[in-house]
Design a protein around this motif. Structure first.
Motif, PDB file in Angstrom:
ATOM      1  N   VAL A 171       0.845  -1.196   0.000  1.00  0.00           N
ATOM      2  CA  VAL A 171       0.000   0.000   0.000  1.00  0.00           C
ATOM      3  C   VAL A 171       0.881   1.247   0.000  1.00  0.00           C
ATOM      4  N   ASN A 172       0.237   2.397  -0.192  1.00  0.00           N
ATOM      5  CA  ASN A 172       0.969   3.653  -0.247  1.00  0.00           C
ATOM      6  C   ASN A 172       1.688   3.914   1.072  1.00  0.00           C
ATOM      7  N   PHE A 216       3.326   6.476 -10.949  1.00  0.00           N
ATOM      8  CA  PHE A 216       2.202   7.327 -10.538  1.00  0.00           C
ATOM      9  C   PHE A 216       2.633   8.464  -9.607  1.00  0.00           C
ATOM     10  N   GLY A 260       2.371   2.416  -4.962  1.00  0.00           N
ATOM     11  CA  GLY A 260       1.559   2.043  -3.821  1.00  0.00           C
ATOM     12  C   GLY A 260       0.097   2.018  -4.230  1.00  0.00           C
ATOM     13  N   LEU A 262      -4.018   0.742  -2.715  1.00  0.00           N
ATOM     14  CA  LEU A 262      -4.827   0.114  -1.673  1.00  0.00           C
ATOM     15  C   LEU A 262      -5.436  -1.151  -2.260  1.00  0.00           C
ATOM     16  N   GLN A 263      -5.515  -2.161  -1.419  1.00  0.00           N
ATOM     17  CA  GLN A 263      -5.965  -3.460  -1.912  1.00  0.00           C
ATOM     18  C   GLN A 263      -7.403  -3.434  -2.392  1.00  0.00           C
ATOM     19  N   THR A 264      -8.130  -2.352  -2.123  1.00  0.00           N
ATOM     20  CA  THR A 264      -9.524  -2.266  -2.560  1.00  0.00           C
ATOM     21  C   THR A 264      -9.658  -1.623  -3.935  1.00  0.00           C
ATOM     22  N   GLN A 265      -8.554  -1.077  -4.460  1.00  0.00           N
ATOM     23  CA  GLN A 265      -8.642  -0.424  -5.770  1.00  0.00           C
ATOM     24  C   GLN A 265      -8.529  -1.476  -6.862  1.00  0.00           C
ATOM     25  N   THR A 266      -9.704  -1.952  -7.284  1.00  0.00           N
ATOM     26  CA  THR A 266      -9.751  -3.099  -8.189  1.00  0.00           C
ATOM     27  C   THR A 266      -8.930  -2.886  -9.453  1.00  0.00           C
ATOM     28  N   ASN A 267      -9.072  -1.690 -10.049  1.00  0.00           N
ATOM     29  CA  ASN A 267      -8.372  -1.484 -11.319  1.00  0.00           C
ATOM     30  C   ASN A 267      -6.858  -1.532 -11.132  1.00  0.00           C
ATOM     31  N   LEU A 268      -6.372  -0.992  -9.998  1.00  0.00           N
ATOM     32  CA  LEU A 268      -4.934  -1.018  -9.748  1.00  0.00           C
ATOM     33  C   LEU A 268      -4.456  -2.425  -9.416  1.00  0.00           C
ATOM     34  N   GLN A 278      -5.756  -5.027 -10.733  1.00  0.00           N
ATOM     35  CA  GLN A 278      -5.709  -5.688 -12.038  1.00  0.00           C
ATOM     36  C   GLN A 278      -4.421  -5.324 -12.768  1.00  0.00           C
ATOM     37  N   SER A 301      -6.221  -7.432   5.621  1.00  0.00           N
ATOM     38  CA  SER A 301      -6.899  -7.193   4.356  1.00  0.00           C
ATOM     39  C   SER A 301      -5.864  -6.966   3.241  1.00  0.00           C
ATOM     40  N   GLN A 302      -4.767  -6.295   3.600  1.00  0.00           N
ATOM     41  CA  GLN A 302      -3.705  -6.070   2.618  1.00  0.00           C
ATOM     42  C   GLN A 302      -3.106  -7.408   2.172  1.00  0.00           C
ATOM     43  N   GLN A 361      -4.408 -10.278   2.220  1.00  0.00           N
ATOM     44  CA  GLN A 361      -5.362 -11.016   1.403  1.00  0.00           C
ATOM     45  C   GLN A 361      -5.439 -10.450  -0.017  1.00  0.00           C
TER      46      GLN A 361
END
Lengths: 343, 501
Positions: free
Chosen positions: A147-148, A178, A231, A233-239, A241, A275-276, A278
């Motif tokens: 993560v960031n 980025f 960096g 976040l594990q919830t950013q689906t596009n990143l 991918q 969560s990270q 995972q």
């Protein structure tokens, strides 16, 4: 009663004497285990010393008197100490309950409980010691994710230093296109540590950077290729991918690469680290963890539930801002450093 | 990953059902569930304990109100208490007549530099001149990073190449700002550990020499139990004026904020909710409480929805819908209004039970999907957009090629449009209740089950028709259709006439 008093008087100095006696013994066992780089462990231990001090004082507080009755209050205090290491309520409650069932209504000594807790932690973290799995032939590709602000770039600098010290040539791919000046940050480190670097364009495709870096490593015959990523976040689906794509691009060039995918976790992180672990292991099949920033007051105890749930081993710990501040993780050391007095 | 607190409480408080009073005995299990939720959200142990004791004291002996069940009542007390701890809110930045100096500090990687940029953007929106100061001489390329951010925002960035002492960088920068008549100076300091005495002393020196008007502590939203220690150390060294919590756009529950607030007592100013420079929001305790308790933030969601939707465009749309029109063009417009970067994910994060939703959404790239849909619509001719019925297989193929997608996606979009159009028309001009009904219809059709194909809504006739009645209906429909065709024809004729004339 007189007998008890006598026992108390006797036990008090004995306990004090026992402490200095155990410390050197531990030192020697450390040295034996780490003949190759004793200084690294020294640093590792000193970094964990704050944690140890903290835990020890707290546990010792529990036993101000010689031996204490294990009751609800006692167990709550133990629970508080465990939760404060960020290991989470689950493992903390389990350890508390185990101690409760083993010792309830007994008067215990500090060493009993500590040994028990330490065994528990050690059993969870036990892993075969194999810091980096090198490729049989060709460059070993290491993908670094997290993560960031977890400390990826600095951790890569430390890896570069480690490989340089091992006499290996390194190519790094500056795949964080980025964040402003992230490429520059890695370039400065690469220059300091004498590694070749493939720089991505600002806002360019990180997969292209990964491709070029691996190609350069193959071409120049470098032993190691480390790929930095932005960096996310594990919830950013596009990143996430995008991460999968980077992974695929590397695999295309060398079928069994990346040989290592290292997730950089911030030791100050709390339960979100689960969560990270995972999210990142789903997207990039993490093979190991670098626990960064362990030189502060944070305990990094969250690796315990991570180890239990995802079986991702911790490979390294970051213990400072310098590129030499990297230590190989060792479960025995970690558990022993956390509860040094129990030895 | 996290069990919703409400569910946990419900089961824990079963014993409370039908009880007229909250007592220590009947609340114990419920409060234990709350404590666990707080600890799992990374609230520090001591703070969680204090809080539970406080709530228990407050709730003890309270009569359960008739309107509420005991679970709700206890939840309400917990909610109010949490809001009270996290408040009061004050996201204003007090300005001085001369140069106002803001200083950012925090641990490594907490997000100071990015937050500097976000804060600058916010101040710019208030028409203030801002200067950024690169006082992080520790991390390689930190100065360049700030320069890039300054360049993006079009604000001056002060740095001294080769300078080793951040104290003199800061003093020189403030002197320059005074000369240039700049309203605000933002100092970006290096990340440091609270136990690193040397660097903490350096921070204190900057504080003494420059005398910043506001000192903000930047805290990572994912921080665990250690938040108490570091916040305490920074607060003792510097006397903080505010806290900014970052990285709250993920699934971190941010319980550390409660610890930080409790320890420092300073107001929480802003929260960072994304990587882009406009992702800084004034802090709202209500939203944060729901988040910490794992319940989502409906108010925040509504606010965001409101801020995204342009009022006049909305009125226009309303009028169109009332006229029974909802073309693919309108569909595209609506999609575009929600296509701002990061917005979709952010909105999803605010929904209750967000863990569940996000789990469900894993593998679904909402933003990317919406972008592709816009691409597909863009590949249609104007006529096709007005009247999608004419899109035959060969047109579908053409559109798919034009948008660079599979034909199946075009088919999917058209199907989606077919289901949505009648609902949109149904919603137009309706009262709030009517709309709720319409939304419920959408929900029934599985709209909130992304990834699933949408079934076509079949209207409910309310009764079974005899075959005779059905024949009657069919006749009426056909008559209507003929009338429409006639009208269209005469319309065309008129237009052609006009052309001739």
């Amino acid at each position: 009663m007189g007998v008890f008093d006598l026992f108390k008087k006797k036990a008090e100095p004995a306990r004090d004497a026992a402490r200095p006696a155990t410390m050197p013994r531990q030192e020697t066992s450390d040295d034996a285990a780490t003949e190759t780089a004793p200084s690294l462990f020294g640093r590792f231990r000193s970094a964990l010393k704050k944690t140890t001090d903290f835990l020890n004082t707290d546990i010792r507080d529990l036993f101000k008197r010689e031996g204490r009755l294990v009751d609800d209050q006692f167990l709550n205090e133990l629970y508080a100490i465990l939760v404060k290491t960020d290991m989470g309520t689950g493992p903390a409650a389990r350890i508390r309950d185990r101690i409760g069932s083993d010792f309830r209504a007994r008067v215990v000594h500090m060493s009993d409980v500590l040994a028990s807790v330490q065994d528990e932690v050690r059993a969870i973290l036990k892993q075969p010691q194999r810091p980096i799995q090198f490729a049989a032939s060709g460059p070993t590709v290491i993908l670094v994710v997290g993560v960031n602000g977890s400390g990826k770039t600095t951790s890569i600098a430390k890896l570069m230093r480690m490989f340089r010290d091992q006499g290996k040539r390194v190519v790094v791919g500056a795949g964080d296109t980025f964040r402003a000046a992230a490429v520059r940050q890695l370039a400065i480190w690469a220059e300091r540590e004498g590694a070749a670097i493939v720089e991505g364009e600002n806002q360019g495709d990180p997969a292209a950077v990964a491709h070029k870096a691996v190609a350069l490593a193959i071409q120049t015959g470098a032993e190691v290729c480390i790929i930095d990523t932005a960096g996310r976040l594990q919830t950013q689906t596009n990143l996430m991918q995008q991460l999968e794509k980077i992974y695929r691009v590397i695999t295309k060039q060398i079928p069994d690469a990346p040989h290592e995918v290292l997730l950089v976790l911030d030791a100050t992180a709390g339960q979100n680290a689960l969560s990270q672990a995972q999210g990142f292991s789903t997207a990039a099949k993490c093979t190991g963890i670098i626990l960064a920033k362990l030189d502060g007051t944070a305990k990094g105890g969250v690796i315990i539930p991570i180890r239990e749930r995802f079986a991702i081993p911790v490979k390294f710990v970051g213990v400072g801002e310098k590129s030499s501040d990297l230590a190989v993780f060792d479960a025995d050391q970690f558990a022993a450093a956390l509860f040094a007095d129990a030895a | 990953m996290f069990e919703s607190l409400q569910d946990g409480l419900k089961s824990a408080l079963k014993t409370l059902q039908g009880k007229a009073k909250l007592s220590e005995g009947n609340m114990r299990e419920g409060l234990a569930a709350v404590e666990q939720a707080l600890l799992e959200a990374d609230v520090s142990y001591a703070v969680a304990q204090d809080f539970i004791a406080h709530v228990s004291e407050k709730a003890l002996g309270q009569k359960v109100l008739l309107a509420l069940d005991p679970v709700q009542q206890l939840m309400a007390i917990i909610y109010q208490e949490l809001v009270a701890i996290l408040g009061p809110v004050d996201s204003a930045i007090p300005l001085r007549k001369e140069v106002t100096v803001l200083m950012m500090c925090g641990l490594q990687g907490s997000g100071k530099t990015t937050t500097c940029g976000k804060l600058t953007k916010l101040l710019q929106q208030n028409k203030k001149s801002v200067m950024l100061v690169a006082a992080d001489l520790q991390r390689p390329a930190a100065i360049e990073q700030l320069h890039v951010i300054g360049g993006q925002l079009g604000v001056p960035v002060y740095s001294e190449p080769g300078q080793q002492d951040p104290v003199s960088v800061c003093t020189n920068a403030v002197a320059k700002a005074r000369k240039d008549q700049i309203a605000l100076v933002v100092l970006d300091t290096a990340g440091r550990l609270a136990i690193d005495q040397e660097l903490m002393d350096q921070l204190v020196r900057i504080d003494k020499r420059v005398g910043p008007d506001q000192v903000y502590l930047v805290v990572d939203g994912m921080t665990g139990q250690d938040a108490v220690n570091s916040a305490k150390a920074f607060n003792e060294a510097l006397e903080l004026d505010g806290v900014i919590m970052t990285k709250l756009d993920g699934d971190a529950r941010g319980g550390a904020l409660l610890s930080v607030k409790q320890v420092t007592g300073v107001p929480i100013k802003f929260i960072g909710t994304g990587e882009h420079l406009d992702a800084l929001e004034p802090f709202r305790p209500e939203g944060m409480v729901s988040r910490i308790l794992g319940q989502g933030d409906i108010v925040g969601l509504a606010q965001m929805a409101r801020s995204v939707i342009d009022e006049t465009a909305q009125k226009e749309m309303e009028a169109k819908l009332q006229a029974g029109e909802f073309t693919l063009d309108d569909f595209k417009k609506q999609l575009k209004s929600v296509l701002q970067p990061g917005l979709m994910t952010k909105m999803l994060g605010l929904l209750p039970g967000m863990g569940e939703i996000q789990k469900m959404m894993s593998g679904v790239d909402a933003e990317g999907d919406a972008k592709r849909v816009v691409g597909i619509i863009d590949s249609m001719t104007a006529q096709e957009r007005r009247n999608p019925k004419i899109i035959d297989p060969s047109r579908r193929n053409r559109i798919a090629r034009g948008a660079g997608v599979q034909v199946a996606e075009v088919n999917g979009l058209l199907k989606q449009y077919e289901t949505m159009a009648p609902i949109m028309r149904a919603m137009a001009g309706k009262s709030m209740m009517g709309r709720m009904q319409a939304i419920q219809d959408i929900q029934k059709s599985g709209m909130f089950n992304p990834g699933a194909k949408m079934p076509k809504i079949k209207g409910d006739t309310g009764k079974r028709l005899t075959s005779k009645e059905r024949a009657e209906m069919k006749k009426r429909r056909e008559k209507e259709l003929r009338r429409k065709q006639r009208e269209q024809k005469s319309d065309r004729d008129r237009r052609q006439d006009g052309d001739v004339a």
